[in-house]
Structure formats: C-alpha cells, structure tokens
Design a protein around this motif. Structure first.
Motif, PDB file in Angstrom:
ATOM      1  N   SER A   1      -1.220 -12.135   6.114  1.00 40.12           N
ATOM      2  CA  SER A   1      -0.056 -12.804   5.536  1.00 40.12           C
ATOM      3  C   SER A   1      -0.210 -12.970   4.035  1.00 40.12           C
ATOM      4  CB  SER A   1       0.141 -14.184   6.198  1.00 40.12           C
ATOM      5  OG  SER A   1       0.431 -14.054   7.562  1.00 40.12           O
ATOM      6  N   ASP A   2      -1.394 -13.398   3.594  1.00 39.86           N
ATOM      7  CA  ASP A   2      -1.655 -13.514   2.166  1.00 39.86           C
ATOM      8  C   ASP A   2      -1.472 -12.174   1.464  1.00 39.86           C
ATOM      9  OD1 ASP A   2      -2.188 -16.190   2.137  1.00 39.86           O
ATOM     10  OD2 ASP A   2      -4.329 -16.011   1.700  1.00 39.86           O
ATOM     11  N   VAL A   3      -2.030 -11.142   2.064  1.00 45.46           N
ATOM     12  CA  VAL A   3      -1.999  -9.824   1.433  1.00 45.46           C
ATOM     13  C   VAL A   3      -0.571  -9.293   1.373  1.00 45.46           C
ATOM     14  CG1 VAL A   3      -2.763  -7.435   1.658  1.00 45.46           C
ATOM     15  CG2 VAL A   3      -4.369  -9.289   2.080  1.00 45.46           C
ATOM     16  N   ALA A   4       0.192  -9.473   2.440  1.00 42.41           N
ATOM     17  CA  ALA A   4       1.581  -9.009   2.434  1.00 42.41           C
ATOM     18  C   ALA A   4       2.388  -9.734   1.365  1.00 42.41           C
ATOM     19  CB  ALA A   4       2.204  -9.223   3.813  1.00 42.41           C
ATOM     20  N   ALA A   5       2.186 -11.068   1.262  1.00 37.39           N
ATOM     21  CA  ALA A   5       2.908 -11.837   0.251  1.00 37.39           C
ATOM     22  C   ALA A   5       2.505 -11.396  -1.152  1.00 37.39           C
ATOM     23  CB  ALA A   5       2.635 -13.331   0.445  1.00 37.39           C
ATOM     24  N   TYR A   6       1.211 -11.208  -1.356  1.00 44.21           N
ATOM     25  CA  TYR A   6       0.735 -10.774  -2.672  1.00 44.21           C
ATOM     26  C   TYR A   6       1.311  -9.412  -3.033  1.00 44.21           C
ATOM     27  CZ  TYR A   6      -2.178  -8.579  -6.150  1.00 44.21           C
ATOM     28  OH  TYR A   6      -2.592  -7.895  -7.259  1.00 44.21           O
TER      29      TYR A   6
ATOM     30  N   GLY B   1     -12.085  -5.173  -8.314  1.00 47.31           N
ATOM     31  CA  GLY B   1     -11.192  -6.214  -7.822  1.00 47.31           C
ATOM     32  C   GLY B   1      -9.803  -5.684  -7.572  1.00 47.31           C
ATOM     33  N   GLY B   2      -9.708  -4.440  -7.154  1.00 53.44           N
ATOM     34  CA  GLY B   2      -8.431  -3.730  -7.096  1.00 53.44           C
ATOM     35  C   GLY B   2      -7.488  -4.170  -6.007  1.00 53.44           C
ATOM     36  N   GLY B   3      -7.966  -4.946  -5.040  1.00 59.56           N
ATOM     37  CA  GLY B   3      -7.077  -5.468  -3.998  1.00 59.56           C
ATOM     38  C   GLY B   3      -6.296  -4.386  -3.293  1.00 59.56           C
ATOM     39  N   THR B   4      -4.981  -4.487  -3.345  1.00 61.63           N
ATOM     40  CA  THR B   4      -4.112  -3.536  -2.641  1.00 61.63           C
ATOM     41  C   THR B   4      -3.825  -2.272  -3.449  1.00 61.63           C
ATOM     42  OG1 THR B   4      -2.213  -4.815  -3.433  1.00 61.63           O
ATOM     43  CG2 THR B   4      -3.020  -5.305  -1.221  1.00 61.63           C
ATOM     44  N   GLY B   5      -4.414  -2.154  -4.646  1.00 63.12           N
ATOM     45  CA  GLY B   5      -4.404  -0.862  -5.334  1.00 63.12           C
ATOM     46  C   GLY B   5      -3.358  -0.651  -6.398  1.00 63.12           C
ATOM     47  N   ALA B   6      -2.789  -1.718  -6.963  1.00 62.53           N
ATOM     48  CA  ALA B   6      -1.743  -1.520  -7.976  1.00 62.53           C
ATOM     49  C   ALA B   6      -2.239  -0.697  -9.156  1.00 62.53           C
ATOM     50  CB  ALA B   6      -1.217  -2.875  -8.461  1.00 62.53           C
TER      51      ALA B   6
ATOM     52  N   LEU C   1      -7.963  -4.477   1.135  1.00 63.66           N
ATOM     53  CA  LEU C   1      -8.356  -3.072   1.159  1.00 63.66           C
ATOM     54  C   LEU C   1      -7.626  -2.321   2.272  1.00 63.66           C
ATOM     55  CD1 LEU C   1     -12.187  -3.586   0.625  1.00 63.66           C
ATOM     56  CD2 LEU C   1     -10.586  -2.666  -1.056  1.00 63.66           C
ATOM     57  N   THR C   2      -7.503  -2.963   3.428  1.00 66.49           N
ATOM     58  CA  THR C   2      -6.823  -2.326   4.555  1.00 66.49           C
ATOM     59  C   THR C   2      -5.368  -2.021   4.215  1.00 66.49           C
ATOM     60  OG1 THR C   2      -8.275  -3.423   6.152  1.00 66.49           O
ATOM     61  CG2 THR C   2      -6.154  -2.609   6.973  1.00 66.49           C
ATOM     62  N   LEU C   3      -4.683  -3.008   3.640  1.00 66.30           N
ATOM     63  CA  LEU C   3      -3.288  -2.783   3.276  1.00 66.30           C
ATOM     64  C   LEU C   3      -3.167  -1.772   2.146  1.00 66.30           C
ATOM     65  CD1 LEU C   3      -0.357  -3.495   3.783  1.00 66.30           C
ATOM     66  CD2 LEU C   3      -0.567  -5.337   2.116  1.00 66.30           C
ATOM     67  N   GLY C   4      -4.088  -1.827   1.172  1.00 66.13           N
ATOM     68  CA  GLY C   4      -4.065  -0.853   0.087  1.00 66.13           C
ATOM     69  C   GLY C   4      -4.180   0.565   0.600  1.00 66.13           C
ATOM     70  N   ARG C   5      -5.037   0.752   1.586  1.00 66.90           N
ATOM     71  CA  ARG C   5      -5.208   2.074   2.194  1.00 66.90           C
ATOM     72  C   ARG C   5      -3.911   2.525   2.854  1.00 66.90           C
ATOM     73  NH1 ARG C   5      -8.915   0.639   5.321  1.00 66.90           N
ATOM     74  NH2 ARG C   5     -10.676   1.009   3.912  1.00 66.90           N
TER      75      ARG C   5
END
Length: 330
Positions: free
Chosen positions: A55-60, A95-100, A125-129
């Motif tokens: 949920s955090d990752v989707a919101a971010y 610290g790339g997170g979801t890969g922006a 990382l999972t969502l970034g992938r």
C-alpha cells in the motif's frame, strides 16, 4: 535545458502507473501519501525503510514517481548539456525505490544499459520491477535489496544517481553514501527536495564530490564556493509535472499540473563544459523588459535586465526559463 529527451518513457511510465491503485481504498492511499510526504521533505531521518508494504509503495509510486522522474530528468539534462558527447554505459541508482531515476536516465540517453537499483524496501523493488516491464530500455535492471548507509558498497559504474534519499539518512550515513558513490562512479547526480534543508544536503554532497576530485557539471557554472549567503536563500529549480486523473484521485487538486521544486548537483571525473551562467529564479517579465537572476561563472550572483532595445536578445530572454543556461551571462 537542451539535452535530448524522448516523451516515450514518460508516456510509458504514466501508462504503467494507470492501474496501480485499483482496489486500494482512496482514504488509505491518501493517508499513506501524507505520511510519505512528511518523510520525503527530509525532516525524519531514519534507519528503517520508509516504504513498508504494498500500500505504501502503490501510494508513493502514484503520487511521487511522476514528480521524481521530472526532477531527475531535469538534473540529468544539466549533465548531458555539459558533456554532450558522453553517455553512461552503466548506471547504479542508490535508494532507487520503484525506479523513477532509471526511467529518467532512459529518457535522457535513449539506449539500454546494465542498471542496478539498490534499495532497502523489498516491496518497492518488487513494484519497480513490475513497472519496468513496460519500458524495453530497462530490460537489464538488477533490483537488489541493500541497506543504504555506512556499509553501502557500490559497484563501479559510469553513472550513480542518488535521488530523494539523503533526507532519510543520518548525517554520518549521508557522508558515507556520497563517498561510496564518488569511489564507484565517473559521474554522480544528487537530487533532493527544493527546500532549504534539501539544498543544504546537496551543498554538502557538492563539497564532498569536489574534495574527491570531481568537477561540477551543473547547475553551477563553476567549481568555486556557492555564492549564496548561508541562511539568506537557497538554490533550487522547478520541473512541471502533468497531473493524471490517478494523481488527482490520490491527493486531489484541480490544476492539470504541479511544479516540483528540487535542488541538485551533477559532477563528473571526465571533462565537462558548464554553462557560463544559469537562471536561478523564474524570470520576471515586465512591460518592455525581462529581469533574469543568474549564477555566473565570473561574477557570482547577478541580475541581468534585458529590454526591447536589445532586439533578438530580448526575444531570447522572454523564452528563457528557470534553470536554463543564459549564454549572454558571461
């Protein structure tokens, strides 16, 4: 800034984000966004991942990825302008997170390359992938879990980006991360929020990179001390971000865009050609004249007044934007 840019990665990113919040209650997304914004403004250094769950990752990703993408792309354009014949053959995103930032690199230099995204939040990382599957230029990305701090190890790379992460760290860990990037990279780009605190972190990173033997490519026209009086002002820029219906669903707002304020430094170990002067504030367009606040190579902070009697130069001044080079500044 006149670096090459293709709209394709930006369009692909928006498309990849389009269905991200399906099934996530808007109230839950908004609450997560509020908490994440407080952290990303750099007031909450932590030794734990900020992005805790899906949920955090989707919101971010829904709220922050488009803005981070545009800010990083603008910073990379400064590097590309200063080294037009150079392009990175490899990239590490700390610290790339979801890969922006990886998306922004692919928009600036349109070729594939080995990329390593380091982050301590496995859900990010999972969502970034998942998102990267929509961009063929990100086919060679290694999404690697890593603690971002004093023990960070970075493999040698042409380019290391550190975007919107230093504010999450203690002062000691910030120094360690920038030092690790300096040891590993031929070019380092650091991006932080365009706040006084974010600028202070960028300025500290700039000093560390200069001490490590780097040259400043952007935004500064020189390698000397920043001419801004400490505490009186701060160096920051603005990137225009299109708001999608998804973005408005998460956080509201009626305008079709927002402006992302950011501070950055781009530095390199190879020869670079910084601009002679850069516009450091939004130009003031008045009747018959344009006022430009500049940071210049030879005179520090300066103001240029360009009037109609300057002819073509006046027309150029009317088109120049905040963050752009000003070729007449020398």
């Amino acid at each position: 800034m006149n670096a090459p840019f293709s709209p394709a990665p930006a369009d692909a990113l928006r498309s990849a984000l389009a269905g991200l919040l399906d099934g996530l209650p808007p109230k839950q997304a908004a609450q997560a966004v509020d908490r994440l914004i407080a952290n990303y403004r750099g007031r909450t250094p932590t030794d734990a991942p900020i992005l805790r769950d899906r949920s955090d990752v989707a919101a971010y990703a829904a709220y922050r990825m488009p803005a981070t993408f545009e800010a990083v792309r603008a910073a990379l354009a400064g590097l590309a302008d200063a080294a037009p014949e150079w392009s990175p053959g490899s990239h590490v995103d700390v610290g790339g997170g979801t890969g922006a930032a990886t998306w922004a690199v692919s928009a600036t230099w349109e070729s594939g390359r080995p990329v390593t995204v380091l982050d301590w939040a496995e859900p990010a990382l999972t969502l970034g992938r998942e998102l990267a599957a929509a961009n063929p230029l990100l086919a060679e990305v290694d999404w690697r879990r890593s603690r971002i701090g004093s023990a960070l190890s970075i493999e040698s790379a042409d380019l290391v980006t550190i975007s919107y992460v230093l504010g999450e760290l203690t002062e000691a860990d910030r120094g360690s991360v920038v030092a690790a990037a300096a040891r590993a990279a031929q070019a380092v780009v650091v991006i932080e929020p365009g706040t006084p605190d974010g600028y202070a972190r960028v300025l500290a990173a700039r000093d560390a990179l200069l001490a490590a033997g780097f040259s400043i490519a952007a935004p500064c026209p020189h390698d000397g001390a920043c001419p801004i009086e400490p505490g009186a002002d701060w160096c920051h820029f603005s990137a225009r971000v299109s708001r999608s219906s998804l973005h408005r669903k998460v956080k509201g707002g009626s305008l079709p865009y927002e402006d992302e304020k950011f501070s950055y430094v781009a530095a390199a170990r190879f020869p670079v050609s910084p601009v002679a002067a850069r516009v450091t504030r939004r130009p003031q367009i008045r009747k018959g004249q344009v006022l430009l606040d500049l940071c210049t190579r030879d005179s520090g902070l300066a103001r240029a007044t360009v009037t109609k009697r300057h002819g073509a130069l006046y027309r150029e001044a009317r088109d120049v934007d905040w963050g752009d080079p000003w070729v007449q500044g020398d």
